[in-house]
Design an enzyme around this catalytic site. Structure first.
Site, PDB file in Angstrom:
ATOM      1  N   ASP A   1      -4.062  -8.067  -4.855  1.00  0.00           N
ATOM      2  CA  ASP A   1      -4.408  -9.112  -3.930  1.00  0.00           C
ATOM      3  C   ASP A   1      -4.589 -10.489  -4.881  1.00  0.00           C
ATOM      4  O   ASP A   1      -3.996 -11.705  -4.283  1.00  0.00           O
ATOM      5  CB  ASP A   1      -5.737  -9.024  -3.067  1.00  0.00           C
TER       6      ASP A   1
ATOM      7  N   HIS B   1       0.886  -1.229  -0.085  1.00  0.00           N
ATOM      8  CA  HIS B   1       0.121  -0.014   0.143  1.00  0.00           C
ATOM      9  C   HIS B   1       0.942   1.315  -0.086  1.00  0.00           C
ATOM     10  O   HIS B   1       0.503   2.324  -0.368  1.00  0.00           O
ATOM     11  CB  HIS B   1      -0.997  -0.079   1.152  1.00  0.00           C
TER      12      HIS B   1
ATOM     13  N   GLU C   1     -10.422 -10.989  -6.035  1.00  0.00           N
ATOM     14  CA  GLU C   1      -9.194 -10.749  -5.864  1.00  0.00           C
ATOM     15  C   GLU C   1      -8.499 -12.053  -4.787  1.00  0.00           C
ATOM     16  O   GLU C   1      -7.649 -11.883  -4.616  1.00  0.00           O
ATOM     17  CB  GLU C   1      -8.925  -9.468  -5.149  1.00  0.00           C
TER      18      GLU C   1
ATOM     19  N   CYS D   1      -9.333  -3.162 -10.908  1.00  0.00           N
ATOM     20  CA  CYS D   1      -8.886  -1.848 -10.144  1.00  0.00           C
ATOM     21  C   CYS D   1      -7.456  -2.247  -9.344  1.00  0.00           C
ATOM     22  O   CYS D   1      -7.173  -1.193  -8.803  1.00  0.00           O
ATOM     23  CB  CYS D   1      -9.793  -1.574  -9.216  1.00  0.00           C
TER      24      CYS D   1
HETATM   25  C1  PEP Z   1      -6.359  -5.067  -5.153  1.00  0.00           C
HETATM   26  O1  PEP Z   1      -6.218  -5.890  -4.469  1.00  0.00           O
HETATM   27  O2  PEP Z   1      -6.035  -5.023  -6.451  1.00  0.00           O
HETATM   28  C2  PEP Z   1      -7.038  -3.725  -4.692  1.00  0.00           C
HETATM   29  C3  PEP Z   1      -7.377  -2.810  -5.638  1.00  0.00           C
HETATM   30  O3  PEP Z   1      -7.292  -3.497  -3.604  1.00  0.00           O
HETATM   31  P1  PEP Z   1      -6.266  -2.958  -2.416  1.00  0.00           P
HETATM   32  O4  PEP Z   1      -4.957  -2.726  -3.109  1.00  0.00           O
HETATM   33  O5  PEP Z   1      -6.904  -1.843  -1.694  1.00  0.00           O
HETATM   34  O6  PEP Z   1      -6.206  -4.301  -1.936  1.00  0.00           O
HETATM   35 MG    MG Z   2      -7.340  -5.752  -2.642  1.00  0.00          MG
END
Ligand code: PEP
Ligand code: MG
Length: 586
Positions: free
Chosen positions: A463, A192, A439, A510
């Site tokens: 994920d 993140h 995911e 996403c």
């Molecule tokens: C992902 O897992 O690709 C996602 C968009 O969510 P996050 O990165 O917030 O886990």
């Molecule tokens: Mg995710």
């Protein structure tokens, strides 16, 4: 000058002064010590020098085998300086003469030395000024040990934050500070921390694996996000080269900005939705600037960080409705994805006072698992999202489901929330669409089962890659295995797109892969027609979409999907992505 290697994030370049987060950061206090305390202050200074020497000597012994060869020379030079009376005798004299505190005396002396070096004719000797400053910072850090550090609070415009790691909660704080870049010891390409850097549109180098300890407060740094390089105390020539590269990147960004109002459609007429990922309501401006057709992922968990108690229904409603009204385009609000690396308030909200330690949080009570077990946390959010749907086009998205049983439970809670609002006479959109993130590999394999019960699917590659390849996304020890082009990942993506198509529902992506220009054509060829990404990535992806003819991609993508050799997959995807090299594609 010392060049350190890590994982590059973002394609930009930053040149700025280091702000080291943690002990050693902070401002210099200036005060007069009592006459009787002067000798004690001198002893404090000498002890700090001795500790700095010890810590350098320790570092010298612990140089990892794979460290760049210059590291040894760098440490040796600094140790020599710490034994040199030119550096070490000045501050005690100032303490005695002016009754200055040790930190202030060190600063005065360092500034005099810097002036002396500035006046030197010899380029090499002049360059040594940086080394002196680094040594001074090390001593200063030792003086301040136990005092108020916390570099994050003291960041100046344009500074480069250096930290062991930044938690998602730290990154929220950084959003309000105009830092130029950051560098961390820990973290991988989809941690993140890295996602935040992309979101801020700034470069970063993560996963420096301990190398950040060679950096001192105030060091001049160059961060090269594309190559994953961090240059400490660069010479004039290097700085000039990087300034020129930074100017070229800015030029390119400016020319891409002209695409903001252009239609997002391929050369052969297929419409492609380009959407923004946001974490905080303030990011709507960036989404609009990038020409986003809407918000494809609003990560609501960031609203829950850096505070003692979770926001209630009313506060959440106001935040969500403001986003919806502000962008005046469809907004996909994701329900809480707390847990794993996204903790709040030391885990109190999640686990209760004195809650049990979680052995493997990435596989633990995260996202829907947490929400379903804590209805008092989840229900207000469901109501707030429903209420926001009365103010524009809202879609609700559920993260991290592994089976349709979880989905059924959530749908039941949504029905309950709707009935409550109706009884209370509170407005909401009864047709608000509900989608799910794909995911977890289990969900990707059974995407057809989810597609029957949902209005849309959204592939979370961050994920999906972590769980499919069994690599914790925040563990820099295993991030070398991170591979969006692994055949297993590509098959799961294709399976999800196919399932969505068969059910007649849209499929978005996403995860970070959606904003990577190296993968746009591959994904278009796999049938993806909606991409959600950090706003700063939107113009470049739009440029590629507009230059691509999907019909010309199909055969190449079929070939990639049938290719058994990972290296060949990489080559073929690179050939697909390289503009101008595949004449048939434009
Ligand atoms: C992902 O897992 O690709 C996602 C968009 O969510 P996050 O990165 O917030 O886990
Ligand atoms: Mg995710």
């Amino acid at each position: 000058m010392l060049t350190l290697f890590g994982v590059g994030v973002g394609s930009g370049i930053a040149i700025g002064r280091a702000v080291v987060s943690g002990p050693g950061g902070g401002e210099v206090a200036e005060f007069t010590v009592d006459a009787g305390a002067v000798e004690g202050e001198v002893r404090r200074f000498n002890a700090a020098v001795a500790r700095a020497r010890d810590s350098l000597a320790r570092l010298q012994k612990e140089i990892p085998r794979d460290a760049p060869p210059e590291v040894a020379g760098f440490l040796e030079a600094h140790l020599l300086m710490l034994n040199d009376p030119v550096l070490c005798d000045g501050p005690p004299q100032i303490i005695r003469r002016r009754r200055a505190n040790a930190e202030h005396a060190l600063r005065i002396h360092a500034s005099r030395l810097a002036d002396t070096f500035d006046a030197m004719q010899d380029d090499y000797l002049r360059g040594k000024k940086n080394d002196i400053r680094q040594v001074v910072e090390r001593v200063h850090g030792e003086l301040q040990k136990g005092g108020a550090g916390g570099g994050l609070r003291h960041t100046d415009r344009g500074s480069i934050v250096v930290a062991d790691d930044l938690s998602p909660a730290d990154t929220v704080l950084l959003k309000s500070k105009p830092v130029a870049a950051f560098a961390t010891n820990l973290g991988g390409p989809i941690s993140h921390t890295a996602i935040l850097a992309r979101g801020l549109g700034i470069p970063a180098v993560v996963g420096l694996r301990g190398a950040a300890r060679y950096i001192q407060n105030g060091d001049l740094l160059v961060v090269d996000g594309k190559r994953g390089l961090l240059i400490v105390a660069p010479d004039e020539k290097t700085v000039e080269e990087y300034r020129a590269r930074r100017a070229r990147i800015a030029e390119r960004r400016k020319s891409l900005a002209a695409l903001r109002g252009a239609e997002s459609v391929t050369a052969d007429g297929a419409a492609v939705a380009l959407l923004a990922n946001i974490e905080l309501p303030e990011e709507i401006a960036a989404a609009r600037e990038g020409g986003a057709a809407g918000v494809g992922l609003y990560r609501t968990e960031f609203l829950f960080m850096n505070r003692a108690a979770p926001p209630g229904e009313e506060e959440q409603f106001r935040a969500y409705a403001a986003v919806v009204r502000d962008i005046a385009r469809p907004v996909t609000i994701r329900t809480l994805d707390l847990g794993a690396d996204k903790q709040v308030d030391g885990g109190r909200v999640l686990f209760g006072e004195g809650g049990a330690t979680v052995t493997n949080p990435a596989l633990g009570r995260r996202a829907v698992r947490l929400c379903l077990s804590e209805p008092a946390l989840f229900k207000p959010q469901l109501r707030a999202i429903l209420r926001a749907s009365a103010h524009g086009t809202v879609e609700m998205m559920i993260p991290m489901m592994s089976g349709t049983g979880e989905l059924e439970q959530i749908l039941a809670l949504v029905r309950e929330a709707r009935a409550e609002l109706q009884r209370e006479g509170i407005a909401f959109d009864p047709a608000m669409r509900i989608g799910g993130m794909i995911e977890v590999p289990a969900a990707a394999v059974t995407a057809d089962l989810f597609a029957r019960k949902l209005d849309f699917l959204s592939i979370g590659t961050n994920d999906l890659i972590q769980y499919t390849l069994a690599i914790d996304r925040v563990d820099d020890e295993v991030n070398y295995l991170y591979d969006p082009l692994h055949p297993s990942v590509l098959r799961l993506i294709r399976n999800t797109i196919t399932a969505g198509r068969a059910a007649g529902i849209p499929v978005t992506m996403c995860g970070e892969m959606a904003g990577d220009p190296d993968h746009t054509r591959l994904l278009l060829g796999l049938g993806l027609r909606a991409f959600s990404m950090e706003p700063s990535a939107l113009p470049e992806i739009k440029r590629i979409v507009r230059q691509t003819s999907i019909k010309a991609l199909t055969q190449a993508v079929d070939q990639i999907m049938a290719e058994p050799e990972p290296e060949k997959i990489r080559e073929q995807v690179a050939a697909l992505a390289a503009p101008g090299e595949n004449a048939g594609l434009h």
